[in-house]
Design a protein around this motif. Sequence first.
Motif, PDB file in Angstrom:
ATOM      1  N   MET A   1       0.911  -1.145  -0.101  1.00 58.86           N
ATOM      2  CA  MET A   1       0.053  -0.047  -0.045  1.00 58.86           C
ATOM      3  C   MET A   1       0.835   1.342   0.090  1.00 58.86           C
ATOM      4  O   MET A   1       1.777   1.614   0.895  1.00 58.86           O
ATOM      5  N   MET A   2       0.879   2.003  -0.948  1.00 58.89           N
ATOM      6  CA  MET A   2       1.530   3.247  -1.091  1.00 58.89           C
ATOM      7  C   MET A   2       0.751   4.488  -0.527  1.00 58.89           C
ATOM      8  O   MET A   2      -0.327   4.374  -0.400  1.00 58.89           O
ATOM      9  N   GLN A   3       1.642   5.429   0.147  1.00 61.25           N
ATOM     10  CA  GLN A   3       0.952   6.469   0.607  1.00 61.25           C
ATOM     11  C   GLN A   3      -0.120   7.185  -0.189  1.00 61.25           C
ATOM     12  O   GLN A   3      -1.127   7.755   0.141  1.00 61.25           O
ATOM     13  N   GLY A   4       0.250   7.480  -1.521  1.00 60.87           N
ATOM     14  CA  GLY A   4      -0.464   8.148  -2.355  1.00 60.87           C
ATOM     15  C   GLY A   4      -1.723   7.328  -2.819  1.00 60.87           C
ATOM     16  O   GLY A   4      -2.634   7.976  -3.501  1.00 60.87           O
ATOM     17  N   ASP A   5      -2.025   6.032  -2.674  1.00 62.75           N
ATOM     18  CA  ASP A   5      -3.134   5.262  -3.088  1.00 62.75           C
ATOM     19  C   ASP A   5      -4.283   6.016  -2.257  1.00 62.75           C
ATOM     20  O   ASP A   5      -4.351   6.440  -1.370  1.00 62.75           O
ATOM     21  N   SER A   6      -5.433   6.232  -3.318  1.00 59.81           N
ATOM     22  CA  SER A   6      -6.710   6.718  -2.584  1.00 59.81           C
ATOM     23  C   SER A   6      -7.321   5.416  -2.092  1.00 59.81           C
ATOM     24  O   SER A   6      -7.690   4.285  -2.865  1.00 59.81           O
ATOM     25  N   LYS A   7      -7.684   5.375  -0.927  1.00 56.98           N
ATOM     26  CA  LYS A   7      -8.388   4.306  -0.106  1.00 56.98           C
ATOM     27  C   LYS A   7      -9.175   4.793   0.925  1.00 56.98           C
ATOM     28  O   LYS A   7      -8.691   5.855   1.672  1.00 56.98           O
ATOM     29  N   ILE A   8     -10.299   4.198   1.281  1.00 55.63           N
ATOM     30  CA  ILE A   8     -11.200   4.287   2.274  1.00 55.63           C
ATOM     31  C   ILE A   8     -10.879   3.041   3.312  1.00 55.63           C
ATOM     32  O   ILE A   8     -11.054   2.005   2.828  1.00 55.63           O
ATOM     33  N   TYR A   9     -10.507   3.429   4.476  1.00 57.18           N
ATOM     34  CA  TYR A   9     -10.321   2.150   5.478  1.00 57.18           C
ATOM     35  C   TYR A   9     -11.161   2.388   6.591  1.00 57.18           C
ATOM     36  O   TYR A   9     -11.234   3.487   7.247  1.00 57.18           O
ATOM     37  N   PHE A  10     -12.168   1.378   6.703  1.00 53.60           N
ATOM     38  CA  PHE A  10     -13.200   1.449   7.919  1.00 53.60           C
ATOM     39  C   PHE A  10     -12.645   0.785   8.970  1.00 53.60           C
ATOM     40  O   PHE A  10     -12.299  -0.572   8.704  1.00 53.60           O
ATOM     41  N   ILE A  11     -12.224   1.151   9.941  1.00 53.14           N
ATOM     42  CA  ILE A  11     -11.788   0.265  11.250  1.00 53.14           C
ATOM     43  C   ILE A  11     -13.106   0.268  12.037  1.00 53.14           C
ATOM     44  O   ILE A  11     -13.980   0.942  12.242  1.00 53.14           O
ATOM     45  N   MET A  12     -13.308  -1.133  11.983  1.00 55.36           N
ATOM     46  CA  MET A  12     -14.338  -1.729  13.018  1.00 55.36           C
ATOM     47  C   MET A  12     -14.486  -2.730  14.054  1.00 55.36           C
ATOM     48  O   MET A  12     -13.307  -3.140  14.190  1.00 55.36           O
ATOM     49  N   LEU A  98     -18.475   2.334  -3.568  1.00 50.95           N
ATOM     50  CA  LEU A  98     -16.838   2.566  -3.334  1.00 50.95           C
ATOM     51  C   LEU A  98     -16.142   1.283  -3.898  1.00 50.95           C
ATOM     52  O   LEU A  98     -14.709   1.267  -3.944  1.00 50.95           O
ATOM     53  N   GLU A  99     -16.777   0.327  -4.327  1.00 50.70           N
ATOM     54  CA  GLU A  99     -16.303  -0.843  -5.275  1.00 50.70           C
ATOM     55  C   GLU A  99     -14.871  -1.258  -4.624  1.00 50.70           C
ATOM     56  O   GLU A  99     -14.998  -1.641  -3.352  1.00 50.70           O
ATOM     57  N   ASN A 100     -13.815  -1.135  -5.261  1.00 48.51           N
ATOM     58  CA  ASN A 100     -12.413  -1.667  -4.921  1.00 48.51           C
ATOM     59  C   ASN A 100     -11.665  -0.600  -3.847  1.00 48.51           C
ATOM     60  O   ASN A 100     -10.467  -0.972  -3.627  1.00 48.51           O
ATOM     61  N   ASP A 101     -12.347   0.701  -3.775  1.00 46.62           N
ATOM     62  CA  ASP A 101     -11.495   1.533  -2.835  1.00 46.62           C
ATOM     63  C   ASP A 101     -11.654   1.399  -1.404  1.00 46.62           C
ATOM     64  O   ASP A 101     -11.468   2.522  -0.583  1.00 46.62           O
ATOM     65  N   VAL A 102     -12.449   0.397  -0.930  1.00 47.65           N
ATOM     66  CA  VAL A 102     -12.759   0.183   0.428  1.00 47.65           C
ATOM     67  C   VAL A 102     -11.896  -1.104   1.157  1.00 47.65           C
ATOM     68  O   VAL A 102     -11.934  -2.083   0.536  1.00 47.65           O
ATOM     69  N   SER A 103     -11.297  -0.724   2.306  1.00 49.72           N
ATOM     70  CA  SER A 103     -10.706  -2.017   3.100  1.00 49.72           C
ATOM     71  C   SER A 103     -11.220  -1.936   4.482  1.00 49.72           C
ATOM     72  O   SER A 103     -11.538  -0.686   5.014  1.00 49.72           O
ATOM     73  N   TRP A 104     -11.657  -3.023   5.193  1.00 51.30           N
ATOM     74  CA  TRP A 104     -12.152  -3.438   6.324  1.00 51.30           C
ATOM     75  C   TRP A 104     -10.996  -3.712   7.227  1.00 51.30           C
ATOM     76  O   TRP A 104     -10.304  -4.639   6.801  1.00 51.30           O
TER      77      TRP A 104
END
Length: 167
Positions: A1-12, A98-104
């Motif tokens: 994961m590069m810092q420039g990657d646009s990603k939404i991270y949900f901490i659950m 959000l398709e592939n832009d989300v990580s849990w």
Amino acid sequence: MMQGDSKIYFIMGVSGCGKSTIGNLLSDELKIPFYDGDDYHPEANVKKMASGQPLTDDDRMDWLLSLNKIALNQREKGAIIGCSALKESYRKILGNNLENDVSWIYLSGSFDEVMSRLNQRKGHFMPAALLKSQFETLEIPGNAIRVSINQSAGQIVKRILELLESQ
């Protein structure tokens, strides 16, 4: 994961598992903003939880939609959002469009581990008595990075970063 990657991270995870602490630390590491889902609950929800009543799916709907809106608005820059996201149906709403832009990221702990943390926490609207209902509601995600809370906050963040890197 590069810092420039646009990603939404949900901490659950359930209340008291460390979403805010880990979210803030991860925000510092990844240089993207952290949004604490608790800050977006309508006042009626906060009052209901503070009085010891668990929220219903209907109670949560507007809250989940508002967190999804934040995620969509931050999609280009990236964000970390702390949210219990206890059910798969809630995660579907949160990740909508959000398709592939989300990580849990699931902060996993036993009832006893989390209860001891809640008993030490001061000034939060969520009473420890509601923890049982959260564990009963929790549907453990199959598609999440799972990290044990049974270690220091620094170790948890280090592990999350390692797991994100290996994705």
